[in-house]
Design an enzyme around this catalytic site. Sequence first.
Site, PDB file in Angstrom:
ATOM      1  N   LEU A  32       0.849  -1.188   0.000  1.00 47.61           N
ATOM      2  CA  LEU A  32       0.000   0.000   0.000  1.00 47.61           C
ATOM      3  C   LEU A  32       0.888   1.243   0.000  1.00 47.61           C
ATOM      4  O   LEU A  32       2.102   1.141   0.194  1.00 47.61           O
ATOM      5  CB  LEU A  32      -0.921  -0.053   1.224  1.00 47.61           C
ATOM      6  CG  LEU A  32      -1.871  -1.272   1.214  1.00 47.61           C
ATOM      7  CD1 LEU A  32      -2.555  -1.459   2.555  1.00 47.61           C
ATOM      8  CD2 LEU A  32      -2.901  -1.133   0.097  1.00 47.61           C
ATOM      9  N   PRO A  33       0.319   2.436  -0.230  1.00 47.72           N
ATOM     10  CA  PRO A  33       1.184   3.619  -0.360  1.00 47.72           C
ATOM     11  C   PRO A  33       2.069   3.859   0.867  1.00 47.72           C
ATOM     12  O   PRO A  33       3.266   4.105   0.725  1.00 47.72           O
ATOM     13  CB  PRO A  33       0.183   4.756  -0.564  1.00 47.72           C
ATOM     14  CG  PRO A  33      -1.019   4.102  -1.166  1.00 47.72           C
ATOM     15  CD  PRO A  33      -1.084   2.731  -0.549  1.00 47.72           C
ATOM     16  N   LYS A  46      15.010   1.278   3.116  1.00 50.20           N
ATOM     17  CA  LYS A  46      14.310   1.647   1.876  1.00 50.20           C
ATOM     18  C   LYS A  46      14.184   3.170   1.763  1.00 50.20           C
ATOM     19  O   LYS A  46      14.395   3.751   0.695  1.00 50.20           O
ATOM     20  CB  LYS A  46      12.918   1.002   1.876  1.00 50.20           C
ATOM     21  CG  LYS A  46      12.020   1.424   0.748  1.00 50.20           C
ATOM     22  CD  LYS A  46      12.518   0.939  -0.582  1.00 50.20           C
ATOM     23  CE  LYS A  46      11.741   1.569  -1.733  1.00 50.20           C
ATOM     24  NZ  LYS A  46      12.296   1.218  -3.043  1.00 50.20           N
ATOM     25  N   LYS A  48       6.883  10.887   0.062  1.00 52.68           N
ATOM     26  CA  LYS A  48       6.662  10.188   1.338  1.00 52.68           C
ATOM     27  C   LYS A  48       7.946   9.522   1.834  1.00 52.68           C
ATOM     28  O   LYS A  48       8.315   9.618   3.000  1.00 52.68           O
ATOM     29  CB  LYS A  48       5.542   9.160   1.116  1.00 52.68           C
ATOM     30  CG  LYS A  48       5.271   8.193   2.222  1.00 52.68           C
ATOM     31  CD  LYS A  48       5.540   6.728   1.951  1.00 52.68           C
ATOM     32  CE  LYS A  48       5.642   6.202   0.597  1.00 52.68           C
ATOM     33  NZ  LYS A  48       5.965   4.810   0.421  1.00 52.68           N
TER      34      LYS A  48
END
Length: 298
Positions: free
Chosen positions: A65-66, A171, A240
């Site tokens: 998911l985002p 990440k 993000k």
Amino acid sequence: MKIAFIGLGDIGHLMASHLAREPFELTVWNRTAAKAEAFARDHKARVAQTPADAVRDAQVVITCLPSSAEVEAVLHGENGVLAAIRKGAVLIDCTSGDPPTSRSIAAELGGRGVEFLDAPVSGGTTAARAGTLTVMWGGDATVFERVRLVIEAFGKKIVHAGPVGSGDALKAVNNALLAIHVWSTAEGLATLAKAGVPADIALDVINASSGRSNASMNLFPERVLTRAFPRTFRLALLDKDIGIAAGVARDQKVPAPLLQLAADLFRIAHNALGEEADHVEAVKLVEQWAGVRIGGTK
Ligand code: NDP
């Protein structure tokens, strides 16, 4: 092995495609049901009506998911994952999430006898399609061994980053470096274009020299010089990720002005270019500020 896959976005649907075959039995759920139905037309998979319905029998649940906020959202609520997930199941979160939320999700699941790994991926849609993603996971090695086959179905380089949240941290830092390379290469090429050096000549030299990066070697030749700008990874998601990296630096009390600057620049680009723009389109903002176009025809 029964698998539930939640989130069939740009990268999620490609990852799920490697699980739609023996020895796996795949169920998918996507917020926009039409995408799940289209997936099931092309692959061997059952479409679930709700997250709870998807995970009811699953031994392994994958979320892609985002951000961690959406993972929290599919866990909770009347028909959420937590309403039906089996004790003994493992939730692998392939979202590029944030470490504090992943730790809190792991604790909440742990209280119900469900294991958790954060397992974000890199390599983009090309590696996802080929099943050769890099997977950086955080959590317990004994849990990983139980789901190794599942991760190997879409991953090639699979690395234990550390405890829960470490995969997310790694990440985020990787993607902050990607962002810095995209932005700095754009500034450099815009400067050279104004100084009379065409972008293709500049890249020919840079890519044989120490200023090269994945951005200069692949993204700029394939996407900027051609003006193709394909949508493979949304700018909103990169924004993000850099925010997460800057947050990790703050939490660790590491002075990281460049990470913070990159976070601000990509927030500006995201605001200017919108939710659907690709991450490489941030270059267009640098071009606008410079009053010059990098490559392509004028
Ligand atoms: P997309 O934006 O393409 O897809 C997001 C998915 O999440 C869609 O299935 C969407 O459903 C679903 N979703 C969004 N909001 C909600 C919500 N509130 N509740 C339930 N479902 C929701 O993202 P990607 O597939 O590109 O990326 C997924 C993750 O992987 C992100 O964390 C990203 O940073 C990471 N990633 C992406 C890469 C890429 O190349 N694309 C590379 C490496 C990592 P709907 O269809 O209804 O919109």
